[in-house]
Each structure stands twice: as structure tokens, then as C-alpha cells.
Design a protein around this motif. Structure first.
Motif, PDB file in Angstrom:
ATOM      1  N   PHE A 183      -1.148  12.124  47.583  1.00 56.12           N
ATOM      2  CA  PHE A 183      -1.592  11.456  48.804  1.00 56.12           C
ATOM      3  C   PHE A 183      -2.842  12.199  49.267  1.00 56.12           C
ATOM      4  O   PHE A 183      -2.784  13.386  49.575  1.00 56.12           O
ATOM      5  CB  PHE A 183      -0.505  11.520  49.877  1.00 56.12           C
ATOM      6  CG  PHE A 183       0.760  10.806  49.498  1.00 56.12           C
ATOM      7  CD1 PHE A 183       0.994   9.508  49.927  1.00 56.12           C
ATOM      8  CD2 PHE A 183       1.717  11.436  48.714  1.00 56.12           C
ATOM      9  CE1 PHE A 183       2.162   8.845  49.578  1.00 56.12           C
ATOM     10  CE2 PHE A 183       2.895  10.780  48.362  1.00 56.12           C
ATOM     11  CZ  PHE A 183       3.117   9.486  48.790  1.00 56.12           C
ATOM     12  N   MET A 184      -3.946  11.487  49.306  1.00 59.95           N
ATOM     13  CA  MET A 184      -5.227  12.150  49.560  1.00 59.95           C
ATOM     14  C   MET A 184      -5.927  11.568  50.779  1.00 59.95           C
ATOM     15  O   MET A 184      -5.966  10.358  50.967  1.00 59.95           O
ATOM     16  CB  MET A 184      -6.127  12.022  48.338  1.00 59.95           C
ATOM     17  CG  MET A 184      -5.575  12.756  47.119  1.00 59.95           C
ATOM     18  SD  MET A 184      -6.529  12.425  45.616  1.00 59.95           S
ATOM     19  CE  MET A 184      -5.991  10.744  45.261  1.00 59.95           C
ATOM     20  N   THR A 185      -6.490  12.457  51.573  1.00 57.45           N
ATOM     21  CA  THR A 185      -7.342  12.074  52.682  1.00 57.45           C
ATOM     22  C   THR A 185      -8.539  12.996  52.701  1.00 57.45           C
ATOM     23  O   THR A 185      -8.388  14.210  52.535  1.00 57.45           O
ATOM     24  CB  THR A 185      -6.602  12.198  54.031  1.00 57.45           C
ATOM     25  OG1 THR A 185      -5.560  11.239  54.096  1.00 57.45           O
ATOM     26  CG2 THR A 185      -7.550  11.976  55.200  1.00 57.45           C
ATOM     27  N   SER A 186      -9.719  12.427  52.870  1.00 55.73           N
ATOM     28  CA  SER A 186     -10.899  13.269  53.028  1.00 55.73           C
ATOM     29  C   SER A 186     -11.791  12.676  54.103  1.00 55.73           C
ATOM     30  O   SER A 186     -11.769  11.478  54.363  1.00 55.73           O
ATOM     31  CB  SER A 186     -11.675  13.397  51.712  1.00 55.73           C
ATOM     32  OG  SER A 186     -12.195  12.141  51.305  1.00 55.73           O
ATOM     33  N   LEU A 187     -12.546  13.549  54.739  1.00 54.02           N
ATOM     34  CA  LEU A 187     -13.530  13.133  55.723  1.00 54.02           C
ATOM     35  C   LEU A 187     -14.898  13.530  55.210  1.00 54.02           C
ATOM     36  O   LEU A 187     -15.189  14.720  55.043  1.00 54.02           O
ATOM     37  CB  LEU A 187     -13.269  13.794  57.081  1.00 54.02           C
ATOM     38  CG  LEU A 187     -14.300  13.463  58.165  1.00 54.02           C
ATOM     39  CD1 LEU A 187     -14.217  11.988  58.552  1.00 54.02           C
ATOM     40  CD2 LEU A 187     -14.092  14.341  59.400  1.00 54.02           C
TER      41      LEU A 187
ATOM     42  N   VAL B 155      -3.685   7.294  56.295  1.00 55.40           N
ATOM     43  CA  VAL B 155      -3.944   7.417  57.722  1.00 55.40           C
ATOM     44  C   VAL B 155      -3.820   6.061  58.391  1.00 55.40           C
ATOM     45  O   VAL B 155      -4.392   5.080  57.941  1.00 55.40           O
ATOM     46  CB  VAL B 155      -5.357   7.985  57.962  1.00 55.40           C
ATOM     47  CG1 VAL B 155      -5.661   8.014  59.440  1.00 55.40           C
ATOM     48  CG2 VAL B 155      -5.460   9.379  57.380  1.00 55.40           C
ATOM     49  N   GLY B 156      -3.085   6.013  59.484  1.00 55.94           N
ATOM     50  CA  GLY B 156      -2.940   4.773  60.219  1.00 55.94           C
ATOM     51  C   GLY B 156      -3.030   5.022  61.694  1.00 55.94           C
ATOM     52  O   GLY B 156      -2.754   6.109  62.180  1.00 55.94           O
ATOM     53  N   GLY B 157      -3.463   4.021  62.454  1.00 56.85           N
ATOM     54  CA  GLY B 157      -3.548   4.159  63.902  1.00 56.85           C
ATOM     55  C   GLY B 157      -4.773   4.936  64.326  1.00 56.85           C
ATOM     56  O   GLY B 157      -5.612   5.317  63.530  1.00 56.85           O
ATOM     57  N   ASP B 158      -4.847   5.161  65.630  1.00 60.26           N
ATOM     58  CA  ASP B 158      -5.987   5.868  66.172  1.00 60.26           C
ATOM     59  C   ASP B 158      -5.828   7.366  65.975  1.00 60.26           C
ATOM     60  O   ASP B 158      -4.732   7.896  65.965  1.00 60.26           O
ATOM     61  CB  ASP B 158      -6.142   5.578  67.674  1.00 60.26           C
ATOM     62  CG  ASP B 158      -6.461   4.128  67.915  1.00 60.26           C
ATOM     63  OD1 ASP B 158      -6.060   3.601  68.967  1.00 60.26           O
ATOM     64  OD2 ASP B 158      -7.115   3.519  67.050  1.00 60.26           O
ATOM     65  N   ALA B 159      -6.970   8.057  65.827  1.00 57.66           N
ATOM     66  CA  ALA B 159      -6.971   9.512  65.706  1.00 57.66           C
ATOM     67  C   ALA B 159      -8.030  10.050  66.638  1.00 57.66           C
ATOM     68  O   ALA B 159      -8.983   9.350  66.982  1.00 57.66           O
ATOM     69  CB  ALA B 159      -7.272   9.930  64.260  1.00 57.66           C
ATOM     70  N   PRO B 160      -7.888  11.299  67.066  1.00 55.97           N
ATOM     71  CA  PRO B 160      -8.875  11.850  67.976  1.00 55.97           C
ATOM     72  C   PRO B 160     -10.243  11.922  67.333  1.00 55.97           C
ATOM     73  O   PRO B 160     -10.354  12.095  66.121  1.00 55.97           O
ATOM     74  CB  PRO B 160      -8.334  13.262  68.278  1.00 55.97           C
ATOM     75  CG  PRO B 160      -7.411  13.558  67.150  1.00 55.97           C
ATOM     76  CD  PRO B 160      -6.848  12.253  66.718  1.00 55.97           C
TER      77      PRO B 160
ATOM     78  N   CYS C 109     -11.277   3.768  46.927  1.00 59.52           N
ATOM     79  CA  CYS C 109     -10.689   4.386  48.106  1.00 59.52           C
ATOM     80  C   CYS C 109     -10.756   3.442  49.303  1.00 59.52           C
ATOM     81  O   CYS C 109     -11.574   2.530  49.339  1.00 59.52           O
ATOM     82  CB  CYS C 109     -11.422   5.686  48.470  1.00 59.52           C
ATOM     83  SG  CYS C 109     -11.353   6.946  47.186  1.00 59.52           S
ATOM     84  N   HIS C 110      -9.893   3.683  50.268  1.00 61.34           N
ATOM     85  CA  HIS C 110      -9.970   2.971  51.539  1.00 61.34           C
ATOM     86  C   HIS C 110     -10.853   3.788  52.468  1.00 61.34           C
ATOM     87  O   HIS C 110     -10.529   4.917  52.814  1.00 61.34           O
ATOM     88  CB  HIS C 110      -8.589   2.796  52.148  1.00 61.34           C
ATOM     89  CG  HIS C 110      -8.632   2.242  53.537  1.00 61.34           C
ATOM     90  ND1 HIS C 110      -8.951   0.923  53.806  1.00 61.34           N
ATOM     91  CD2 HIS C 110      -8.422   2.836  54.736  1.00 61.34           C
ATOM     92  CE1 HIS C 110      -8.939   0.727  55.119  1.00 61.34           C
ATOM     93  NE2 HIS C 110      -8.613   1.875  55.705  1.00 61.34           N
TER      94      HIS C 110
ATOM     95  N   PRO D  45     -16.243   8.274  64.180  1.00 56.73           N
ATOM     96  CA  PRO D  45     -17.326   9.065  64.771  1.00 56.73           C
ATOM     97  C   PRO D  45     -17.607  10.316  63.941  1.00 56.73           C
ATOM     98  O   PRO D  45     -16.716  11.113  63.672  1.00 56.73           O
ATOM     99  CB  PRO D  45     -16.773   9.438  66.152  1.00 56.73           C
ATOM    100  CG  PRO D  45     -15.822   8.330  66.480  1.00 56.73           C
ATOM    101  CD  PRO D  45     -15.186   7.964  65.174  1.00 56.73           C
ATOM    102  N   GLY D  46     -18.822  10.428  63.483  1.00 53.59           N
ATOM    103  CA  GLY D  46     -19.225  11.610  62.730  1.00 53.59           C
ATOM    104  C   GLY D  46     -19.108  11.509  61.236  1.00 53.59           C
ATOM    105  O   GLY D  46     -19.518  12.428  60.520  1.00 53.59           O
ATOM    106  N   GLY D  47     -18.560  10.389  60.705  1.00 52.80           N
ATOM    107  CA  GLY D  47     -18.448  10.310  59.255  1.00 52.80           C
ATOM    108  C   GLY D  47     -17.573   9.184  58.755  1.00 52.80           C
ATOM    109  O   GLY D  47     -17.338   8.195  59.444  1.00 52.80           O
ATOM    110  N   THR D  48     -17.080   9.333  57.522  1.00 53.29           N
ATOM    111  CA  THR D  48     -16.258   8.326  56.859  1.00 53.29           C
ATOM    112  C   THR D  48     -14.918   8.936  56.467  1.00 53.29           C
ATOM    113  O   THR D  48     -14.868   9.951  55.763  1.00 53.29           O
ATOM    114  CB  THR D  48     -16.945   7.793  55.591  1.00 53.29           C
ATOM    115  OG1 THR D  48     -18.203   7.225  55.936  1.00 53.29           O
ATOM    116  CG2 THR D  48     -16.080   6.744  54.903  1.00 53.29           C
ATOM    117  N   LEU D  49     -13.835   8.318  56.923  1.00 52.10           N
ATOM    118  CA  LEU D  49     -12.487   8.745  56.580  1.00 52.10           C
ATOM    119  C   LEU D  49     -12.062   7.992  55.326  1.00 52.10           C
ATOM    120  O   LEU D  49     -12.122   6.763  55.274  1.00 52.10           O
ATOM    121  CB  LEU D  49     -11.544   8.430  57.733  1.00 52.10           C
ATOM    122  CG  LEU D  49     -10.143   9.035  57.689  1.00 52.10           C
ATOM    123  CD1 LEU D  49     -10.204  10.551  57.762  1.00 52.10           C
ATOM    124  CD2 LEU D  49      -9.290   8.476  58.815  1.00 52.10           C
TER     125      LEU D  49
END
Length: 250
Positions: A192-196, A64-69, A167-168, A173-177
């Protein structure tokens, strides 16, 4: 198996030595068989399905890169699921909602092969009729040749650690990416893994499996962009009610 455990099974100090996790190919094969049997009766089943309250976030795997909603930890009910989404589990809208969120942000994934409830002690689906006792939900997607994806979301297993030293992590807001890339030596797949990890412990995540010799080739071959992955993982619509009767053992 809990979402955190499945994700943690893939997190390794050496990105060339990732092992473990769900047998996604078996899930895809089973899903194709289940879907063929269910599609014929979908029109009637969809109309009979009860409306369960579902809110929260779905995931996809990516760096994940850049801003996200922004996300919210306790969102209101999200948009109604799409009328054309296959009804994999009768009596709940959770399966359709997962498909709708993924379709909104990642249309390239196409249709899910299977969407099913699971729990902390199951290595795969639990019976559809027991969906109210689910601690997690999973959706398997056969994306393209050499690529597949698994979407997961669920509640934390009591006493289970949630940390990942390799992990990176990014506070949002609301947690950890949380993001990481690793490789399965046996299959040659890059993951390629992403979790919130939300502040309340609820986790959403996606694992994107791509077969390639090198990481640069895997990145090039992916159907999931980083920007779209970020919007999916932080989408507030996906969530589901806590289990009515939490499991206490296998």
C-alpha cells in the motif's frame, strides 16, 4: 537510489506483478543490530547531537480517502524531535524528527528498526558521517507479524521522470498526492503506497508491506488507517536541507 525511483519500481500496470524496490527485510535486520549497539550509548549521544534545521513531510502507505489537513511547500521549522527517539545518526536531528512525526500520527508502528541517509546512487544507506550529502532519508519499521513499513523522503534526481500512469493522483495544496496498491508475487506481500510529490519536486512517501492471500485480507490486517496515513503524508514538519555536495555518480 532516489525516492522516486524506489516508488516507481513498485508501480506496475498489473497490481499482481509488482517487483523491485528496497530489500526492506535486510534493512530491518541491519537496523536491529545497529540499534542494539546504539541504545546503550544513546543517552550520551543524544545530548551531543548537533541541531540540524529539519522541516517537511513524512509518509505512510495507504489508500487515502476523505479530507486531509493542508500541507505547505516551504514550512518553517517543525516541532523539536522527541527526547526519547533513538539517535541513529549522530550530528543531525533528521532521524529523530522522522520518528517523532511517525509517532505522532501512527503510534501503532512502534519504534523504528533503523533510520539512515541515502543518495541517488546508493542501494541502501550511505555512511552516517556523510549525512550532509544525503539526497534522501529512509526509516524502516517492523510493524507486526506479516507487516512492515518503509518511510522515505528526498530530493528529485536531475532528469528523472516523476510521472506514474497507473497511480491515482490528487492535486492538493503544495503538490500531488499519489496512491496505488500492488502485490509482490515472490513474497505474497501487498504494498500500500502513498507519496506526496511537492511542487518543488521534493517527494515523501511510505510503502506498507502486508502479507495476505487476498487484498481484502491485507486491508483488514493493516495497522495503518487511511485517515492517519493522510495526516502523515501531508505533515509539514518533515524536510531536510539540500545536499551539501550532491553526488554525481556511483
Amino acid at each position: 537510489m532516489s525516492v522516486e525511483q524506489q516508488l516507481r519500481d513498485h508501480f506496475r500496470d498489473d497490481p499482481a506483478e509488482g517487483v523491485g524496490g528496497p530489500d526492506l527485510e535486510s534493512v530491518l535486520d541491519r537496523g536491529r543490530r545497529r540499534r542494539r549497539a546504539r541504545v546503550a550509548g544513546f543517552a550520551g549521544a543524544a545530548g551531543a547531537a548537533a541541531a540540524a534545521v529539519t522541516v517537511g513531510a513524512v509518509v505512510t502507505a495507504s489508500l487515502v480517502g476523505g479530507d486531509a489537513p493542508p500541507t505547505v511547500s516551504v514550512p518553517d521549522r517543525g516541532a523539536d524531535p522527541a527526547a526519547g527517539s533513538p539517535d541513529f545518526v549522530t550530528g543531525t536531528d533528521v532521524d529523530e524528527t522522522i520518528q517523532q512525526v511517525v509517532a505522532d500520527h501512527l503510534p501503532a508502528l512502534g519504534d523504528a528498526a533503523d533510520v539512515y541517509p541515502s543518495d541517488w546512487f546508493a542501494d541502501g544507506p550511505i555512511p552516517d558521517a556523510d549525512f550532509a550529502d544525503a539526497t534522501d532519508w529512509q526509516a524502516a519499521y517492523p510493524v507486526a507479524d506479516g507487516e512492515r513499513a518503509l518511510v522515505l523522503m528526498g530530493y528529485p534526481k536531475p532528469g528523472e521522470p516523476t510521472g506514474c500512469s497507473v497511480c491515482h493522483d490528487e492535486t492538493v495544496p503544495g503538490g500531488t498526492l499519489r496512491t496505488q496498491v500492488t502485490r509482490l508475487q515472490g513474497s505474497g506481500e501487498w504494498l500500500f503506497m502513498t507519496s506526496l510529490l511537492r511542487d518543488d519536486g521534493f517527494t515523501v512517501g511510505v510503502i506498507d508491506y502486508v502479507t495476505a492471500d487476498r487484498l481484502a485480507e491485507a486491508k483488514q490486517a493493516r495497522s495503518i488507517s487511511d485517515d492517519d496515513a493522510a495526516t502523515v503524508v501531508r505533515d509539514p514538519r518533515m524536510h531536510f536541507d539540500p545536499p551539501a555536495d550532491p553526488p554525481t555518480g556511483p
